[in-house]
Design an enzyme around this catalytic site. Structure first.
Site, PDB file in Angstrom:
ATOM      1  N   PHE A 154       0.858  -1.178   0.000  1.00  0.00           N
ATOM      2  CA  PHE A 154       0.000   0.000   0.000  1.00  0.00           C
ATOM      3  C   PHE A 154       0.903   1.240   0.000  1.00  0.00           C
ATOM      4  CE2 PHE A 154      -2.990   3.065   1.735  1.00  0.00           C
ATOM      5  CZ  PHE A 154      -4.209   2.651   1.219  1.00  0.00           C
ATOM      6  N   ASP A 168       2.344  -5.877   7.817  1.00  0.00           N
ATOM      7  CA  ASP A 168       1.151  -5.033   7.849  1.00  0.00           C
ATOM      8  C   ASP A 168      -0.047  -5.957   7.638  1.00  0.00           C
ATOM      9  OD1 ASP A 168      -0.998  -3.323   7.297  1.00  0.00           O
ATOM     10  OD2 ASP A 168       0.347  -1.768   6.526  1.00  0.00           O
ATOM     11  N   TYR A 213     -10.611  -0.290  10.702  1.00  0.00           N
ATOM     12  CA  TYR A 213     -11.849   0.159  10.044  1.00  0.00           C
ATOM     13  C   TYR A 213     -12.207  -0.712   8.838  1.00  0.00           C
ATOM     14  CZ  TYR A 213      -8.121   2.620   7.536  1.00  0.00           C
ATOM     15  OH  TYR A 213      -6.955   2.919   6.871  1.00  0.00           O
ATOM     16  N   LYS A 214     -11.344  -1.686   8.513  1.00  0.00           N
ATOM     17  CA  LYS A 214     -11.632  -2.578   7.383  1.00  0.00           C
ATOM     18  C   LYS A 214     -12.429  -3.776   7.919  1.00  0.00           C
ATOM     19  CE  LYS A 214      -7.847  -0.633   4.734  1.00  0.00           C
ATOM     20  NZ  LYS A 214      -6.406  -0.624   4.484  1.00  0.00           N
ATOM     21  N   ARG A 233     -12.897  -4.176  -7.323  1.00  0.00           N
ATOM     22  CA  ARG A 233     -12.518  -4.902  -6.114  1.00  0.00           C
ATOM     23  C   ARG A 233     -13.759  -5.292  -5.315  1.00  0.00           C
ATOM     24  NH1 ARG A 233      -8.507  -2.428  -1.660  1.00  0.00           N
ATOM     25  NH2 ARG A 233     -10.263  -1.032  -1.398  1.00  0.00           N
TER      26      ARG A 233
HETATM   27  C1  LIG Z   1      -5.725   0.632   4.443  1.00  0.00           C
HETATM   28  C2  LIG Z   1      -4.243   0.567   4.517  1.00  0.00           C
HETATM   29  C3  LIG Z   1      -3.494   1.632   5.054  1.00  0.00           C
HETATM   30  C4  LIG Z   1      -4.143   2.906   5.491  1.00  0.00           C
HETATM   31  O1  LIG Z   1      -3.364   3.619   6.431  1.00  0.00           O
HETATM   32  P1  LIG Z   1      -4.052   4.748   7.315  1.00  0.00           P
HETATM   33  O2  LIG Z   1      -2.945   5.378   8.048  1.00  0.00           O
HETATM   34  O3  LIG Z   1      -5.055   4.063   8.195  1.00  0.00           O
HETATM   35  O4  LIG Z   1      -4.752   5.683   6.401  1.00  0.00           O
HETATM   36  C5  LIG Z   1      -2.121   1.467   5.181  1.00  0.00           C
HETATM   37  N1  LIG Z   1      -1.513   0.335   4.774  1.00  0.00           N
HETATM   38  C6  LIG Z   1      -2.201  -0.699   4.236  1.00  0.00           C
HETATM   39  C7  LIG Z   1      -1.484  -1.927   3.812  1.00  0.00           C
HETATM   40  C8  LIG Z   1      -3.579  -0.596   4.066  1.00  0.00           C
HETATM   41  O5  LIG Z   1      -4.257  -1.584   3.498  1.00  0.00           O
END
Ligand SMILES: *Cc1c(COP(=O)(O)O)cnc(C)c1O
Length: 397
Positions: free
Chosen positions: A113, A184, A209-210, A356
């Site tokens: 990400f 992560d 939040y996911k 997705r």
């Molecule tokens: C959703 C996601 C994020 C989002 O980071 P935030 O700091 O919560 O905005 C970061 N890394 C990964 C791998 C994600 O899937």
């Protein structure tokens, strides 16, 4: 006792909506709004500052961390909550680099990400220009693990394709090469079984939040392997990570637990909502979630491939290599997704052409999955996506 799935009664999902985006933002759990109202009106409103003690706000970050820990194979006291995932990535990485002072390379992959890579780039700019962020293709990670790495930082499940790394095998390889391992779990926590303790990884981070349904902006979590905690030097040495915050000492003295990776005052309202959201997981085994998730994903792939040949599977076909999400590529993916959402099936779009779909057995069943594929077939066959209203991109896709 294992609970039967799905547990739709735990959620408030609007009538007529098939929600296939719980991998991006989980739906509203029943009881969350009441809990937030109680915290605001009764605890904050009546108790005022006394609520830190009388409503035990002070221990909420740890209590919630322990509930998340149960879902990811982390022992009690090893998961701290707060801040955002981006910040937790920064902290884990900064701590990892301190643990390997003679090494200067961070290894990650191009499926990661973007914020994880950005945080690494920002950290490198802050500390020392000699550091290098080495980014290779996801399938090349294993071969790229070499003796010069300080840290390997990977997201287990790819946000675009759902391709899933073999956590134990890669961690072992990283350790054999002398590197610190950071996982992560943004698309793993609540989605696939994770046994952090067994993996022996030093750090893991994730958002809530996911798949954990904590609501927009819900606090993140960070895990540190208990035997290394006392050696971690926190880069963000905030008072909530201090051993005795209310001693108000002039010098920083870190807590002797993972709490040292906390920074400032916890977001009590949002943490309370997350705590309420975690009620839906009580009595649920991740193994049951996984088998239901595989069944939902397999059914969706089979339905979409037979109904919509124009869409190409962009996720691994082998369920063992896939998280709890399925992606298809389609040239007109953005417009097609907008049309689909308009017809009651909510998924999302990721550049350049990925449609997705997240599968969340807590509140989805096979019938809805088949129905979603039927609606998708209509959008594609009748070219409903050609409508002008589906062509303009919003800021959030
Ligand atoms: C959703 C996601 C994020 C989002 O980071 P935030 O700091 O919560 O905005 C970061 N890394 C990964 C791998 C994600 O899937």
């Amino acid at each position: 006792m294992t609970a039967t799935l799905p547990r739709k009664a735990h959620f408030d999902i609007p009538a007529g909506v098939i929600y296939l985006d719980g991998n991006s933002l989980g739906p509203l759990p029943k009881g969350a709004a009441e809990r937030a109202a109680h915290v605001i009106q009764s605890e904050w409103g009546n108790e005022l500052i006394r609520a830190w003690n009388s409503a035990d706000w002070i221990s909420l970050p740890k209590r919630v961390g322990d509930r998340i820990g149960k879902l990811i194979g982390a022992p009690e006291g090893s998961v701290a909550t707060g801040d955002t995932l981006s910040i937790k990535v920064y902290q884990a990485l900064a701590a990892a680099l301190k643990m390997r002072p003679d090494r200067k390379v961070i290894l990650s992959d191009s499926g990661n990400f973007p914020t994880d890579l950005y945080m690494a780039q920002g950290l490198i700019r802050t500390i020392d220009r000699d550091y290098e962020l080495r980014v290779v293709k996801p399938e090349e990670i294993s071969q790229a693990i070499s003796g010069d790495l300080a840290a390997v930082m990977l997201t287990q499940v790819d946000f675009r394709s759902a391709r899933m790394h073999d956590m134990n095998a890669i961690t072992k390889r990283a350790h054999d090469a002398g590197a610190v391992m950071i996982w992560d779990l943004a698309h793993s926590a609540g989605a696939v079984p994770v046994d952090l303790a067994a993996s022996k990884a030093e750090f893991a981070v994730g958002c809530t939040y996911k798949y954990l349904n904590g609501g927009p902006g819900a606090p993140a979590f960070i895990y540190a392997r208990p035997d290394i905690v006392e050696a971690i030097e926190p880069a963000l040495a905030g008072w909530m990570g201090h051993d005795a915050p209310f001693a108000m000492e002039l010098g920083y003295r870190p807590s002797m637990s993972t709490e040292r990776l906390r920074v400032g005052t916890p977001p009590i309202v949002q943490l309370s909502i997350l705590d309420a959201a975690l009620d839906a997981w009580e009595g649920v085994e991740m193994a049951d979630i996984r088998s239901a998730s595989v069944a939902l994903c397999e059914r969706f792939i089979q339905e979409v491939e037979s109904r919509c040949p124009a869409l190409k599977l962009a996720s691994p076909r082998n369920p063992d290599e896939r998280g709890s999400q399925v992606s298809f590529s389609f040239d007109h993916g953005y417009a097609a997704m907008q049309a689909l959402i308009d017809h009651g099936v909510i998924g999302d779009f990721r550049s350049p052409d990925i449609m997705r779909f997240g599968f969340t057995p807590l509140y989805l069943d096979e019938e809805e999955v088949a129905r979603a594929a039927e609606i998708l077939e209509k959008i594609i066959t009748d070219e409903l996506w050609r409508d002008a209203r589906y062509q303009t991109r919003s800021r959030v896709t």
